[in-house]
Design a protein around this motif. Structure first.
Motif, PDB file in Angstrom:
ATOM      1  N   ARG A 249       0.815  -1.214   0.000  1.00 60.82           N
ATOM      2  CA  ARG A 249       0.000   0.000   0.000  1.00 60.82           C
ATOM      3  C   ARG A 249       0.851   1.269   0.000  1.00 60.82           C
ATOM      4  N   LEU A 250       2.096   1.141   0.417  1.00 57.20           N
ATOM      5  CA  LEU A 250       2.957   2.320   0.482  1.00 57.20           C
ATOM      6  C   LEU A 250       3.742   2.549  -0.803  1.00 57.20           C
ATOM      7  N   LEU A 251       3.573   1.671  -1.770  1.00 63.02           N
ATOM      8  CA  LEU A 251       4.433   1.712  -2.948  1.00 63.02           C
ATOM      9  C   LEU A 251       3.751   2.367  -4.136  1.00 63.02           C
ATOM     10  N   ASP A 252       4.496   3.200  -4.814  1.00 65.31           N
ATOM     11  CA  ASP A 252       4.202   3.619  -6.173  1.00 65.31           C
ATOM     12  C   ASP A 252       5.539   3.756  -6.882  1.00 65.31           C
ATOM     13  N   ASP A 279      -8.758   1.891   5.295  1.00 64.14           N
ATOM     14  CA  ASP A 279      -9.911   2.761   5.112  1.00 64.14           C
ATOM     15  C   ASP A 279      -9.557   4.080   4.428  1.00 64.14           C
ATOM     16  N   LEU A 280      -8.321   4.239   3.988  1.00 66.87           N
ATOM     17  CA  LEU A 280      -7.910   5.481   3.342  1.00 66.87           C
ATOM     18  C   LEU A 280      -8.215   5.436   1.854  1.00 66.87           C
ATOM     19  N   ALA A 281      -8.672   6.566   1.333  1.00 66.46           N
ATOM     20  CA  ALA A 281      -8.951   6.664  -0.100  1.00 66.46           C
ATOM     21  C   ALA A 281      -7.641   6.829  -0.863  1.00 66.46           C
ATOM     22  N   GLU A 282      -7.721   6.622  -2.167  1.00 66.63           N
ATOM     23  CA  GLU A 282      -6.522   6.696  -2.995  1.00 66.63           C
ATOM     24  C   GLU A 282      -5.852   8.060  -2.950  1.00 66.63           C
ATOM     25  N   ALA A 286      -1.991   8.526  -1.901  1.00 76.61           N
ATOM     26  CA  ALA A 286      -1.036   9.186  -2.794  1.00 76.61           C
ATOM     27  C   ALA A 286      -0.255  10.268  -2.056  1.00 76.61           C
ATOM     28  N   ALA A 287      -0.942  11.030  -1.184  1.00 77.05           N
ATOM     29  CA  ALA A 287      -0.258  12.072  -0.410  1.00 77.05           C
ATOM     30  C   ALA A 287       0.737  11.460   0.567  1.00 77.05           C
ATOM     31  N   ILE A 288       0.363  10.340   1.188  1.00 75.33           N
ATOM     32  CA  ILE A 288       1.272   9.663   2.118  1.00 75.33           C
ATOM     33  C   ILE A 288       2.502   9.153   1.374  1.00 75.33           C
ATOM     34  N   ARG A 289       2.305   8.564   0.208  1.00 75.92           N
ATOM     35  CA  ARG A 289       3.438   8.057  -0.577  1.00 75.92           C
ATOM     36  C   ARG A 289       4.365   9.188  -1.013  1.00 75.92           C
ATOM     37  N   ALA A 290       3.777  10.326  -1.403  1.00 81.28           N
ATOM     38  CA  ALA A 290       4.610  11.461  -1.821  1.00 81.28           C
ATOM     39  C   ALA A 290       5.489  11.942  -0.673  1.00 81.28           C
ATOM     40  N   ILE A 340       4.007  10.400   9.489  1.00 85.65           N
ATOM     41  CA  ILE A 340       3.163  10.911   8.403  1.00 85.65           C
ATOM     42  C   ILE A 340       1.712  10.842   8.855  1.00 85.65           C
ATOM     43  N   SER A 341       1.060  11.978   8.839  1.00 82.97           N
ATOM     44  CA  SER A 341      -0.325  12.062   9.324  1.00 82.97           C
ATOM     45  C   SER A 341      -1.278  11.372   8.359  1.00 82.97           C
ATOM     46  N   ARG A 342      -2.396  10.922   8.916  1.00 82.41           N
ATOM     47  CA  ARG A 342      -3.434  10.291   8.071  1.00 82.41           C
ATOM     48  C   ARG A 342      -4.163  11.322   7.226  1.00 82.41           C
TER      49      ARG A 342
END
Length: 344
Positions: A249-252, A279-282, A286-290, A340-342
């Protein structure tokens, strides 16, 4: 024409037929015909009111105590109960004692039975049985219990009881239908979830093969005698494989690029997805991965540990530690601590 409309028309026709019999007294003795002329319209008006009440209400109307599941308001049920008492007494009072067992007088037994059957169908069981009992007592006082039973009271009791059993069966069928729909929906959701997981596993296997396939083939060819550059590629392939399995889930593409760059700089990176991101939306992912990619880009610690978190505010924790050797110890110093905040 809907089923309800057909049943309503049949109810109106049947009750009209019963009431019409009250005008055909022919040679019978009627002491007070005016009372009959007043009682019959009263019966028809109230009966048809119970039939047609709420027909024009749409299914989208909010449910209340008066219209839930097709029920009648309290005042309509009370009015029907009053008719069940007044009309039989009025009819039998108006008819001479010698004619009270004639069809133009005893129609009221079936008439009240039909009215109470309608009340039962319209979700008023207590009023229906109360009205039938009061009418039965009144009629029995005028003509006797056995004649009342023989002239239609038994049939009226059967009508009301059958209506109650029918409504009970329909309610059970409705509950079973709702339950079946819920089970079908749950089964469909489970099947969709399993299909999604199968697709995700296939993607992860394909990526793992892409990451580790070439170096594994080279390892087999050389019998494990790899050059230093090939050993580095093997370690990178192992890291990519672990990332795909432990933290998908953390990968892009950007995060994968920064993970490999960090490992090429000599950083040992461990990713662990311990839940909390389901439960997090895409867009949130994406913001967490960035943000994770930015942290990896500037990281310089000897070891990086990246963990997801079920915490309600923190999505990912990144810990950077420095120490000697290949294993972590309590003496290693923490150089980096980022959360990293939710919500972004």
């Amino acid at each position: 024409m809907s089923v309800r409309a057909i049943v309503s028309v049949l109810a109106v026709a049947f009750t009209a037929y019963l009431a019409a019999r009250g005008f055909w007294w022919g040679t019978g003795d009627v002491d007070h015909p005016v009372v009959i002329y007043l009682a019959l319209p009263l019966y028809l008006v109230v009966t048809w009111l119970t039939v047609f009440w709420g027909v024009g209400k749409t299914a989208a109307a909010p449910a209340t105590a008066s219209n839930r599941k097709g029920g009648l308001p309290m005042w309509v049920c009370a009015l029907a109960l009053a008719v069940a008492v007044l009309v039989p007494n009025a009819i039998l009072f108006a008819v001479a004692p010698g004619s009270r067992t004639q069809p133009f007088a005893t129609w009221v037994i079936g008439g009240v039975g039909a009215l109470m059957t309608i009340i039962m169908v319209r979700r008023g069981p207590w009023f229906a049985w109360a009205g039938l009992i009061l009418a039965g007592v009144s009629i029995s006082l005028w003509i006797g219990l056995l004649p009342a039973l023989a002239l239609g009271l038994v049939g009226s009791i059967v009508w009301v009881a059958a209506a109650q059993l029918l409504m009970f069966a329909l309610d059970n069928a409705a509950r079973d239908t709702v339950r079946l729909a819920e089970l079908q929906q749950a089964a469909s959701a489970w099947q969709a979830s399993q299909s999604g997981r199968q697709r995700e596993r296939r993607v992860q296997v394909q990526r793992a093969l892409q990451a580790a396939g070439p170096i594994l083939g080279r390892t087999i060819e050389t019998g494990g005698n790899l050059r230093p550059a090939e050993r580095l590629e093997a370690r990178l392939a192992e890291g990519r494989l672990r990332d795909e399995l432990r933290g998908p889930r953390l990968l892009d593409d950007v995060v994968r690029e920064q993970l490999e760059a960090a490992r090429r700089r000599g950083i040992a990176v461990t990713m662990l997805d311990e839940g909390g991101l389901e439960d997090l939306a895409e867009p949130e992912l994406a913001a967490i991965r960035a943000e994770l990619a930015e942290i990896l880009r500037s990281a310089s610690s000897t070891r990086l540990i990246i963990r997801t978190s079920p915490h309600e505010e923190v999505a990912v924790t990144i810990v950077g530690r420095s120490g000697e050797g290949d294993r972590l110890s309590d003496e290693d110093s923490v150089e980096l601590w980022r959360e990293i905040s939710r919500t972004h």
